[in-house]
Design a protein around this motif. Structure first.
Motif, PDB file in Angstrom:
ATOM      1  N   MET A  93       0.732  -1.125  -0.105  1.00  0.00           N
ATOM      2  CA  MET A  93       0.096  -0.059   0.104  1.00  0.00           C
ATOM      3  C   MET A  93       0.881   0.993   0.286  1.00  0.00           C
ATOM      4  SD  MET A  93      -2.730  -1.529   2.632  1.00  0.00           S
ATOM      5  CE  MET A  93      -3.864  -2.388   2.816  1.00  0.00           C
ATOM      6  N   THR A  94       0.332   1.767  -1.075  1.00  0.00           N
ATOM      7  CA  THR A  94       1.260   3.165  -1.050  1.00  0.00           C
ATOM      8  C   THR A  94       1.227   4.537  -1.683  1.00  0.00           C
ATOM      9  OG1 THR A  94       1.328   3.047  -3.884  1.00  0.00           O
ATOM     10  CG2 THR A  94       3.324   2.241  -2.757  1.00  0.00           C
ATOM     11  N   TRP A  95       1.345   5.736  -0.267  1.00  0.00           N
ATOM     12  CA  TRP A  95       0.622   6.537  -0.478  1.00  0.00           C
ATOM     13  C   TRP A  95       0.619   7.531  -1.592  1.00  0.00           C
ATOM     14  CZ3 TRP A  95      -3.011   9.521   1.236  1.00  0.00           C
ATOM     15  CH2 TRP A  95      -3.480  10.523   1.464  1.00  0.00           C
ATOM     16  N   GLU A  96      -0.308   7.801  -2.451  1.00  0.00           N
ATOM     17  CA  GLU A  96      -0.642   9.040  -3.464  1.00  0.00           C
ATOM     18  C   GLU A  96      -1.421   9.822  -3.548  1.00  0.00           C
ATOM     19  OE1 GLU A  96      -1.184   6.331  -6.973  1.00  0.00           O
ATOM     20  OE2 GLU A  96      -0.089   4.760  -6.403  1.00  0.00           O
ATOM     21  N   PRO A  97      -0.827  11.302  -3.008  1.00  0.00           N
ATOM     22  CA  PRO A  97      -1.822  11.630  -3.165  1.00  0.00           C
ATOM     23  C   PRO A  97      -2.796  12.458  -4.046  1.00  0.00           C
ATOM     24  CG  PRO A  97       0.713  12.962  -2.715  1.00  0.00           C
ATOM     25  CD  PRO A  97       0.160  11.613  -2.768  1.00  0.00           C
ATOM     26  N   GLU A  98      -1.951  12.619  -4.584  1.00  0.00           N
ATOM     27  CA  GLU A  98      -2.966  12.819  -6.247  1.00  0.00           C
ATOM     28  C   GLU A  98      -4.578  11.872  -6.080  1.00  0.00           C
ATOM     29  OE1 GLU A  98       0.471   9.721  -7.829  1.00  0.00           O
ATOM     30  OE2 GLU A  98      -0.595  11.244  -5.895  1.00  0.00           O
ATOM     31  N   ARG A  99      -4.767  10.849  -5.605  1.00  0.00           N
ATOM     32  CA  ARG A  99      -5.546  10.024  -5.671  1.00  0.00           C
ATOM     33  C   ARG A  99      -6.705  10.665  -5.162  1.00  0.00           C
ATOM     34  NH1 ARG A  99      -2.692   4.765  -3.121  1.00  0.00           N
ATOM     35  NH2 ARG A  99      -3.026   3.828  -5.054  1.00  0.00           N
ATOM     36  N   LEU A 100      -6.205  12.190  -4.087  1.00  0.00           N
ATOM     37  CA  LEU A 100      -7.448  13.201  -3.535  1.00  0.00           C
ATOM     38  C   LEU A 100      -7.964  13.426  -3.806  1.00  0.00           C
ATOM     39  CD1 LEU A 100      -5.510  13.695   0.003  1.00  0.00           C
ATOM     40  CD2 LEU A 100      -6.753  11.241  -0.941  1.00  0.00           C
ATOM     41  N   ASP A 101      -7.527  13.773  -5.496  1.00  0.00           N
ATOM     42  CA  ASP A 101      -8.543  14.780  -6.176  1.00  0.00           C
ATOM     43  C   ASP A 101      -8.788  14.237  -7.660  1.00  0.00           C
ATOM     44  OD1 ASP A 101      -8.160  17.480  -4.668  1.00  0.00           O
ATOM     45  OD2 ASP A 101      -6.220  17.483  -5.225  1.00  0.00           O
ATOM     46  N   ASP A 102      -8.703  12.508  -7.930  1.00  0.00           N
ATOM     47  CA  ASP A 102      -9.570  12.049  -8.325  1.00  0.00           C
ATOM     48  C   ASP A 102     -11.011  11.687  -8.451  1.00  0.00           C
ATOM     49  OD1 ASP A 102     -10.001  10.897 -10.482  1.00  0.00           O
ATOM     50  OD2 ASP A 102      -7.935   9.233 -10.390  1.00  0.00           O
ATOM     51  N   GLN A 103     -11.779  12.332  -8.697  1.00  0.00           N
ATOM     52  CA  GLN A 103     -13.335  12.221  -8.213  1.00  0.00           C
ATOM     53  C   GLN A 103     -13.553  10.336  -8.767  1.00  0.00           C
ATOM     54  OE1 GLN A 103     -14.266  14.461  -6.672  1.00  0.00           O
ATOM     55  NE2 GLN A 103     -12.533  15.056  -7.372  1.00  0.00           N
ATOM     56  N   ARG A 104     -12.862   9.656  -9.358  1.00  0.00           N
ATOM     57  CA  ARG A 104     -13.631   8.762  -9.928  1.00  0.00           C
ATOM     58  C   ARG A 104     -12.971   7.772  -8.980  1.00  0.00           C
ATOM     59  NH1 ARG A 104     -12.104   5.295 -16.064  1.00  0.00           N
ATOM     60  NH2 ARG A 104     -12.834   3.243 -15.135  1.00  0.00           N
ATOM     61  N   HIS A 105     -11.084   7.528  -8.687  1.00  0.00           N
ATOM     62  CA  HIS A 105     -10.706   6.977  -7.791  1.00  0.00           C
ATOM     63  C   HIS A 105     -11.590   7.425  -6.324  1.00  0.00           C
ATOM     64  CE1 HIS A 105      -8.002   5.431  -5.010  1.00  0.00           C
ATOM     65  NE2 HIS A 105      -8.473   5.984  -4.014  1.00  0.00           N
ATOM     66  N   LEU A 106     -12.454   8.203  -5.715  1.00  0.00           N
ATOM     67  CA  LEU A 106     -12.530   8.924  -5.042  1.00  0.00           C
ATOM     68  C   LEU A 106     -14.050   8.183  -4.614  1.00  0.00           C
ATOM     69  CD1 LEU A 106     -12.323  12.313  -4.287  1.00  0.00           C
ATOM     70  CD2 LEU A 106     -10.657  10.521  -2.535  1.00  0.00           C
ATOM     71  N   SER A 107     -14.712   7.565  -5.838  1.00  0.00           N
ATOM     72  CA  SER A 107     -15.997   7.097  -6.169  1.00  0.00           C
ATOM     73  C   SER A 107     -15.805   5.658  -5.850  1.00  0.00           C
ATOM     74  CB  SER A 107     -16.684   7.244  -7.382  1.00  0.00           C
ATOM     75  OG  SER A 107     -17.888   7.206  -7.080  1.00  0.00           O
ATOM     76  N   GLU A 108     -15.013   4.713  -6.396  1.00  0.00           N
ATOM     77  CA  GLU A 108     -14.784   3.768  -7.397  1.00  0.00           C
ATOM     78  C   GLU A 108     -14.350   2.814  -6.073  1.00  0.00           C
ATOM     79  OE1 GLU A 108     -12.825   2.918 -10.559  1.00  0.00           O
ATOM     80  OE2 GLU A 108     -14.203   3.609 -11.814  1.00  0.00           O
ATOM     81  N   ALA A 109     -12.669   3.807  -5.152  1.00  0.00           N
ATOM     82  CA  ALA A 109     -12.348   3.191  -3.776  1.00  0.00           C
ATOM     83  C   ALA A 109     -13.411   3.735  -2.795  1.00  0.00           C
ATOM     84  CB  ALA A 109     -10.902   3.646  -4.337  1.00  0.00           C
ATOM     85  N   THR A 128     -11.139   9.285   6.252  1.00  0.00           N
ATOM     86  CA  THR A 128     -11.681   8.537   5.012  1.00  0.00           C
ATOM     87  C   THR A 128     -10.783   8.884   4.023  1.00  0.00           C
ATOM     88  OG1 THR A 128     -13.510   8.288   6.331  1.00  0.00           O
ATOM     89  CG2 THR A 128     -13.944   8.230   3.421  1.00  0.00           C
ATOM     90  N   TYR A 129     -10.256  10.529   3.870  1.00  0.00           N
ATOM     91  CA  TYR A 129      -9.184  10.351   2.460  1.00  0.00           C
ATOM     92  C   TYR A 129      -7.770   9.974   3.010  1.00  0.00           C
ATOM     93  CZ  TYR A 129     -12.970  14.508   0.665  1.00  0.00           C
ATOM     94  OH  TYR A 129     -13.413  14.798   0.318  1.00  0.00           O
ATOM     95  N   LEU A 130      -7.497  10.143   4.198  1.00  0.00           N
ATOM     96  CA  LEU A 130      -6.244   8.969   3.870  1.00  0.00           C
ATOM     97  C   LEU A 130      -6.437   7.490   3.896  1.00  0.00           C
ATOM     98  CD1 LEU A 130      -3.453   9.233   5.103  1.00  0.00           C
ATOM     99  CD2 LEU A 130      -4.562   8.215   7.348  1.00  0.00           C
ATOM    100  N   ALA A 131      -7.476   6.849   3.729  1.00  0.00           N
ATOM    101  CA  ALA A 131      -7.520   5.687   3.346  1.00  0.00           C
ATOM    102  C   ALA A 131      -7.474   5.345   2.017  1.00  0.00           C
ATOM    103  CB  ALA A 131      -9.043   5.301   3.713  1.00  0.00           C
ATOM    104  N   LEU A 132      -8.287   6.553   1.447  1.00  0.00           N
ATOM    105  CA  LEU A 132      -8.678   6.787  -0.253  1.00  0.00           C
ATOM    106  C   LEU A 132      -7.467   7.191  -0.174  1.00  0.00           C
ATOM    107  CD1 LEU A 132     -12.024   8.502  -0.428  1.00  0.00           C
ATOM    108  CD2 LEU A 132     -11.606   5.531  -0.155  1.00  0.00           C
ATOM    109  N   GLY A 133      -6.254   7.581   0.124  1.00  0.00           N
ATOM    110  CA  GLY A 133      -4.915   7.841  -0.527  1.00  0.00           C
ATOM    111  C   GLY A 133      -4.111   7.094  -0.662  1.00  0.00           C
ATOM    112  N   TYR A 134      -4.618   6.144   0.500  1.00  0.00           N
ATOM    113  CA  TYR A 134      -3.993   4.633   0.163  1.00  0.00           C
ATOM    114  C   TYR A 134      -4.568   3.463  -0.246  1.00  0.00           C
ATOM    115  CZ  TYR A 134      -0.370   5.620   3.531  1.00  0.00           C
ATOM    116  OH  TYR A 134       0.923   6.311   4.413  1.00  0.00           O
TER     117      TYR A 134
END
Length: 368
Positions: A1-17, A343-349
């Motif tokens: 599991m790696t931290w990728e901060p750009e995931r936090l502004d990826d709306q598709r990722h936030l929904s699917e994850a 929640t955002y921390l989880a989704l960033g990972y």
């Protein structure tokens, strides 16, 4: 599991994850406040006043439900004319008897520890108030004892329904004249939570979104979270628990001034060291201080000095301030921000924040 901060502004990722819908659940906090209050009023929890003021109040609950007792004790404050005792256990203390009120809170209504305490309370002749899911074992205990039960429409994990569970208990305390909490207060709290939901919404970018910003602060660190008042300390404990359950992430919580007598020593420990020549950054300590407008003067001095000590040792510090006038408003804003951040921390990972597999496995093994 790696931290990728750009995931936090990826709306598709936030929904699917987030298939379990933890972000929408956090955004529902304002609605939960209003529903919890309305359900308590409709259930007539004010009937508790017919029994007179109890000698003590014991608030039993576990996990996401267990913090309700801490919330009540903090907002009633040190001026309470009786002890308010949060209880996370199978066993009701020996001193609890017929003169006391036992509040049993369980989102699922089937937490075995809480059902056990409620059953013991009935046997001892205590006044019982139950809050939880309708049609549950907890409701059965309360119904058999002719006790008041508030059936709240919980969906998903209890930790995502905090205000559905807490509001009825606060309404009960108001009926006993332990705290001033009327419809106007609950509406102010709901509006404050709506404002936080707007500021922390998924479409709001990281550089202006306080929930995402806090998640980015916490990522790749070991957070030590302190509260500077009883209100802020409850929020600190909640944040640590939400980091555990939502992000599957370690965290330590503490309360000032006590944390300044032990946890402050961590500033001189191995997790506070930074190796600038390392190929990869290791996880290091981060101090997170939750501040409140109602700080005892000496506590404020310890907070200020502790923050200074941390910064002098290059320990990164995040300071967050409660917003609002009433203790419940201030606590709610801090809790909401922490709920979003976890929640955002989880989704960033790329971690689904809803399941709690280890807890479920533990329960399954115990039941065998």
């Amino acid at each position: 599991m790696t931290w990728e901060p750009e995931r936090l502004d990826d709306q598709r990722h936030l929904s699917e994850a987030d298939p379990g819908g933890m972000l929408p659940a956090v955004a529902s906090s304002a609605a939960h406040v209003r529903t919890g209050y309305r359900t308590a009023v409709e259930t007539r929890v004010d009937r508790l006043a017919d029994h007179g003021r109890p000698r003590a109040i014991v608030v039993a609950g576990m996990g996401g439900s267990g913090i309700v007792g801490d919330i009540l004790a903090a907002i009633v404050g040190n001026g309470a004319p009786l002890p308010i005792v949060p209880l996370r256990s199978y066993q009701l203390p020996g001193w609890v008897g017929a003169a006391d009120l036992v509040v049993a809170v369980s989102g699922s209504g089937d937490a075995e520890e809480t059902v056990s305490v409620a059953t013991q309370a009935v046997r001892r002749g205590c006044t019982l108030l139950g809050v939880g899911a309708p049609g549950s074992p907890l409701e059965a205990v309360a119904t058999q004892a002719s006790a008041i039960y508030v059936p709240v429409p919980v969906t998903g994990p209890s930790r995502a329904n905090l205000w559905l569970l807490a509001a009825p208990v606060i309404v009960a305390a108001a009926a006993l004249r332990l705290v001033q909490a009327d419809a106007d207060l609950f509406e102010r709290v709901a509006k404050a939570l709506e404002d936080m939901a707007h500021r922390c919404r998924p479409s709001s970018e990281s550089f202006i979104n306080p929930g995402k910003s806090l998640a980015m602060d916490l990522a790749e660190s070991v957070p030590m979270i302190w509260g500077s008042s009883p209100v802020a300390t409850v929020a600190a404990y909640r944040l640590a628990c939400q980091l555990n359950t939502n992000a599957k992430y370690p965290a330590v919580h503490g309360e000032l001034p006590e944390a300044a007598h032990n946890q402050v020593e961590v500033f001189d420990g191995p997790l506070a060291e930074r190796d600038i020549f390392a190929d990869t950054a290791g996880r290091t300590l981060r101090l997170v201080v939750l501040r409140d407008v109602e700080e005892q003067p000496q506590v404020a001095r310890r907070r200020e000095t502790s923050v200074r000590l941390a910064r002098e040792r290059d320990v990164p510090v995040t300071e967050l301030s409660a917003e609002g006038e009433h203790p419940l408003e201030r606590m709610a804003t801090l809790i909401a921000l922490g709920d979003y951040a976890s929640t955002y921390l989880a989704l960033g990972y790329a971690i689904d924040p809803t399941p709690v597999s280890a807890i479920s496995e533990l329960k399954a093994r115990i039941s065998q």
